[in-house]
Write a protein that holds these residues in place. Structure first.
Motif, PDB file in Angstrom:
ATOM      1  N   LYS A   1       8.308  -2.574   2.739  1.00 45.97           N
ATOM      2  CA  LYS A   1       8.522  -1.603   1.661  1.00 45.97           C
ATOM      3  C   LYS A   1       7.436  -1.716   0.596  1.00 45.97           C
ATOM      4  O   LYS A   1       6.933  -0.716   0.102  1.00 45.97           O
ATOM      5  CB  LYS A   1       9.903  -1.819   1.039  1.00 45.97           C
ATOM      6  N   GLN A   2       7.061  -2.945   0.245  1.00 41.56           N
ATOM      7  CA  GLN A   2       5.994  -3.134  -0.737  1.00 41.56           C
ATOM      8  C   GLN A   2       4.668  -2.598  -0.210  1.00 41.56           C
ATOM      9  O   GLN A   2       3.858  -2.057  -0.965  1.00 41.56           O
ATOM     10  CB  GLN A   2       5.852  -4.619  -1.089  1.00 41.56           C
ATOM     11  N   GLY A   3       4.453  -2.758   1.093  1.00 38.75           N
ATOM     12  CA  GLY A   3       3.227  -2.255   1.695  1.00 38.75           C
ATOM     13  C   GLY A   3       3.149  -0.738   1.652  1.00 38.75           C
ATOM     14  O   GLY A   3       2.089  -0.162   1.398  1.00 38.75           O
ATOM     15  N   ILE A   4       4.278  -0.082   1.911  1.00 36.90           N
ATOM     16  CA  ILE A   4       4.321   1.374   1.861  1.00 36.90           C
ATOM     17  C   ILE A   4       4.031   1.852   0.438  1.00 36.90           C
ATOM     18  O   ILE A   4       3.303   2.832   0.219  1.00 36.90           O
ATOM     19  CB  ILE A   4       5.697   1.896   2.329  1.00 36.90           C
ATOM     20  N   LYS A   5       4.563   1.138  -0.546  1.00 35.57           N
ATOM     21  CA  LYS A   5       4.362   1.507  -1.952  1.00 35.57           C
ATOM     22  C   LYS A   5       2.994   1.066  -2.473  1.00 35.57           C
ATOM     23  O   LYS A   5       2.581   1.477  -3.557  1.00 35.57           O
ATOM     24  CB  LYS A   5       5.464   0.864  -2.813  1.00 35.57           C
TER      25      LYS A   5
ATOM     26  N   GLU B   1       2.251  -1.897  -3.576  1.00 31.15           N
ATOM     27  CA  GLU B   1       2.617  -2.522  -4.844  1.00 31.15           C
ATOM     28  C   GLU B   1       2.568  -4.040  -4.720  1.00 31.15           C
ATOM     29  O   GLU B   1       3.409  -4.637  -4.048  1.00 31.15           O
ATOM     30  CB  GLU B   1       4.016  -2.050  -5.240  1.00 31.15           C
ATOM     31  N   HIS B   2       1.598  -4.671  -5.371  1.00 34.13           N
ATOM     32  CA  HIS B   2       1.452  -6.133  -5.398  1.00 34.13           C
ATOM     33  C   HIS B   2       1.403  -6.726  -3.990  1.00 34.13           C
ATOM     34  O   HIS B   2       1.811  -7.879  -3.789  1.00 34.13           O
ATOM     35  CB  HIS B   2       2.602  -6.796  -6.168  1.00 34.13           C
ATOM     36  N   ILE B   3       0.914  -5.964  -3.008  1.00 36.34           N
ATOM     37  CA  ILE B   3       1.058  -6.385  -1.621  1.00 36.34           C
ATOM     38  C   ILE B   3       0.272  -7.666  -1.315  1.00 36.34           C
ATOM     39  O   ILE B   3       0.733  -8.516  -0.549  1.00 36.34           O
ATOM     40  CB  ILE B   3       0.669  -5.237  -0.648  1.00 36.34           C
ATOM     41  N   PHE B   4      -0.912  -7.822  -1.910  1.00 39.14           N
ATOM     42  CA  PHE B   4      -1.689  -9.039  -1.639  1.00 39.14           C
ATOM     43  C   PHE B   4      -0.918 -10.280  -2.078  1.00 39.14           C
ATOM     44  O   PHE B   4      -0.823 -11.260  -1.331  1.00 39.14           O
ATOM     45  CB  PHE B   4      -3.043  -8.991  -2.360  1.00 39.14           C
ATOM     46  N   PHE B   5      -0.354 -10.239  -3.278  1.00 42.99           N
ATOM     47  CA  PHE B   5       0.357 -11.404  -3.804  1.00 42.99           C
ATOM     48  C   PHE B   5       1.669 -11.654  -3.057  1.00 42.99           C
ATOM     49  O   PHE B   5       2.064 -12.803  -2.853  1.00 42.99           O
ATOM     50  CB  PHE B   5       0.618 -11.224  -5.299  1.00 42.99           C
ATOM     51  N   ILE B   6       2.324 -10.573  -2.615  1.00 43.44           N
ATOM     52  CA  ILE B   6       3.559 -10.723  -1.844  1.00 43.44           C
ATOM     53  C   ILE B   6       3.261 -11.383  -0.495  1.00 43.44           C
ATOM     54  O   ILE B   6       3.934 -12.328  -0.083  1.00 43.44           O
ATOM     55  CB  ILE B   6       4.236  -9.353  -1.620  1.00 43.44           C
TER      56      ILE B   6
ATOM     57  N   PHE C   1       0.039 -10.482   6.361  1.00 39.65           N
ATOM     58  CA  PHE C   1      -1.015  -9.589   5.877  1.00 39.65           C
ATOM     59  C   PHE C   1      -1.156  -8.359   6.775  1.00 39.65           C
ATOM     60  O   PHE C   1      -1.437  -7.261   6.287  1.00 39.65           O
ATOM     61  CB  PHE C   1      -2.337 -10.341   5.741  1.00 39.65           C
ATOM     62  N   ALA C   2      -0.942  -8.534   8.071  1.00 41.10           N
ATOM     63  CA  ALA C   2      -0.992  -7.385   8.985  1.00 41.10           C
ATOM     64  C   ALA C   2       0.157  -6.426   8.674  1.00 41.10           C
ATOM     65  O   ALA C   2      -0.038  -5.205   8.604  1.00 41.10           O
ATOM     66  CB  ALA C   2      -0.918  -7.858  10.437  1.00 41.10           C
ATOM     67  N   LEU C   3       1.360  -6.964   8.468  1.00 45.46           N
ATOM     68  CA  LEU C   3       2.522  -6.128   8.169  1.00 45.46           C
ATOM     69  C   LEU C   3       2.344  -5.412   6.833  1.00 45.46           C
ATOM     70  O   LEU C   3       2.581  -4.206   6.722  1.00 45.46           O
ATOM     71  CB  LEU C   3       3.785  -6.992   8.127  1.00 45.46           C
ATOM     72  N   GLY C   4       1.921  -6.156   5.825  1.00 40.75           N
ATOM     73  CA  GLY C   4       1.783  -5.580   4.499  1.00 40.75           C
ATOM     74  C   GLY C   4       0.757  -4.468   4.419  1.00 40.75           C
ATOM     75  O   GLY C   4       1.006  -3.406   3.835  1.00 40.75           O
ATOM     76  N   TYR C   5      -0.396  -4.698   5.024  1.00 38.67           N
ATOM     77  CA  TYR C   5      -1.471  -3.713   4.904  1.00 38.67           C
ATOM     78  C   TYR C   5      -1.393  -2.607   5.958  1.00 38.67           C
ATOM     79  O   TYR C   5      -1.898  -1.504   5.733  1.00 38.67           O
ATOM     80  CB  TYR C   5      -2.831  -4.408   4.941  1.00 38.67           C
TER      81      TYR C   5
ATOM     82  N   LEU D   1      -0.045   2.865   6.673  1.00 37.50           N
ATOM     83  CA  LEU D   1      -0.158   3.947   7.649  1.00 37.50           C
ATOM     84  C   LEU D   1       1.064   4.861   7.609  1.00 37.50           C
ATOM     85  O   LEU D   1       1.016   6.004   8.055  1.00 37.50           O
ATOM     86  CB  LEU D   1      -0.335   3.371   9.063  1.00 37.50           C
ATOM     87  N   LEU D   2       2.172   4.325   7.090  1.00 35.90           N
ATOM     88  CA  LEU D   2       3.402   5.115   6.977  1.00 35.90           C
ATOM     89  C   LEU D   2       3.454   5.909   5.674  1.00 35.90           C
ATOM     90  O   LEU D   2       4.396   6.653   5.430  1.00 35.90           O
ATOM     91  CB  LEU D   2       4.629   4.185   7.045  1.00 35.90           C
ATOM     92  N   ARG D   3       2.431   5.734   4.831  1.00 36.96           N
ATOM     93  CA  ARG D   3       2.430   6.365   3.511  1.00 36.96           C
ATOM     94  C   ARG D   3       2.589   7.893   3.563  1.00 36.96           C
ATOM     95  O   ARG D   3       3.353   8.456   2.761  1.00 36.96           O
ATOM     96  CB  ARG D   3       1.150   5.982   2.770  1.00 36.96           C
ATOM     97  N   PRO D   4       1.916   8.615   4.486  1.00 36.16           N
ATOM     98  CA  PRO D   4       2.107  10.077   4.525  1.00 36.16           C
ATOM     99  C   PRO D   4       3.571  10.473   4.757  1.00 36.16           C
ATOM    100  O   PRO D   4       4.051  11.443   4.176  1.00 36.16           O
ATOM    101  CB  PRO D   4       1.218  10.507   5.706  1.00 36.16           C
ATOM    102  N   LEU D   5       4.261   9.696   5.601  1.00 34.74           N
ATOM    103  CA  LEU D   5       5.673   9.987   5.850  1.00 34.74           C
ATOM    104  C   LEU D   5       6.491   9.865   4.571  1.00 34.74           C
ATOM    105  O   LEU D   5       7.376  10.679   4.288  1.00 34.74           O
ATOM    106  CB  LEU D   5       6.218   9.029   6.918  1.00 34.74           C
TER     107      LEU D   5
END
Length: 200
Positions: free
Chosen positions: A29-33, A35-40, A160-164, A168-172
């Motif tokens: 969810k953070q990756g889609i947003k 939002e703070h994905i590197f630190f998460i 990191f693979a999951l987060g970044y 790809l789901l952002r358009p949805l």
């Protein structure tokens, strides 16, 4: 470094972390947003690294000797998941919910890390997987260091693979209804995991 032990540790670590759980759902969810994905991702990977290192160093025997510590974590984790699950379900139906990707209310880094802490350290399964299982399997490796490094590498790679890759789901999720559905699914997953933890 022993390549065979490194590969064995990597594959074991990856297989244990692939299952969809509360922590992975939060990272997604953070990756889609965005939002703070590197630190998460970094927090999750470092947490795994600490637990795996402890397991390989032999703390799995300590956990097996004091099972009540796992029971305490189990009940605390179930309560945490219950509260978060209910909040997610509420977010999926409340009218004031910020729905668009660009309009998502930004969660502070501190709050995001506190939530991540709960999903990680209040999950008793992470202790069983890292301290006990990885610790036990590592005893059969000719190089425990290589095995441990392999398992830790798997955690860094996966998170990191999951987060970044989630972007790809952002358009949805530019569609307002998608956030309602995601919150609803996350809420149901959290409630199920809370029930499963409580009854396990």
């Amino acid at each position: 470094m022993n390549a065979t032990d490194y590969t064995s540790g990597f594959l074991l670590g990856l297989s244990l972390i692939l299952a969809i759980g509360s922590q992975n759902a939060f990272v997604l969810k953070q990756g889609i947003k965005r939002e703070h994905i590197f630190f998460i991702c970094l927090f999750c990977a470092i947490s795994d690294a600490l637990l795996i290192s402890a397991g390989v160093a032999g703390f799995g025997a300590v956990t097996a000797r004091y099972p009540h510590a796992v029971d305490i974590a189990r009940f605390a984790g179930a309560l945490f998941l219950l509260v978060y699950g209910l909040q997610s379900l509420y977010a999926s139906v409340r009218r004031s919910h910020a729905l668009t990707v660009d309009g998502q209310a930004v969660t502070s880094l501190k709050k995001a890390l506190l939530l991540c802490f709960g999903f990680t350290w209040l999950n008793p399964h992470v202790y069983l997987d890292t301290l006990v299982l990885v610790g036990m399997v590592s005893t059969g490796a000719s190089s425990k260091l290589a095995f441990g490094v392999g398992a830790v590498s798997a955690s860094f790679f996966f998170f990191f693979a999951l987060g970044y890759a989630a972007r790809l789901l952002r358009p949805l999720f530019s569609k307002p209804k998608a956030w309602n559905i995601l919150d609803g699914l996350v809420g149901i997953l959290m409630l199920y995991l809370a029930w499963h933890l409580y009854n396990s």
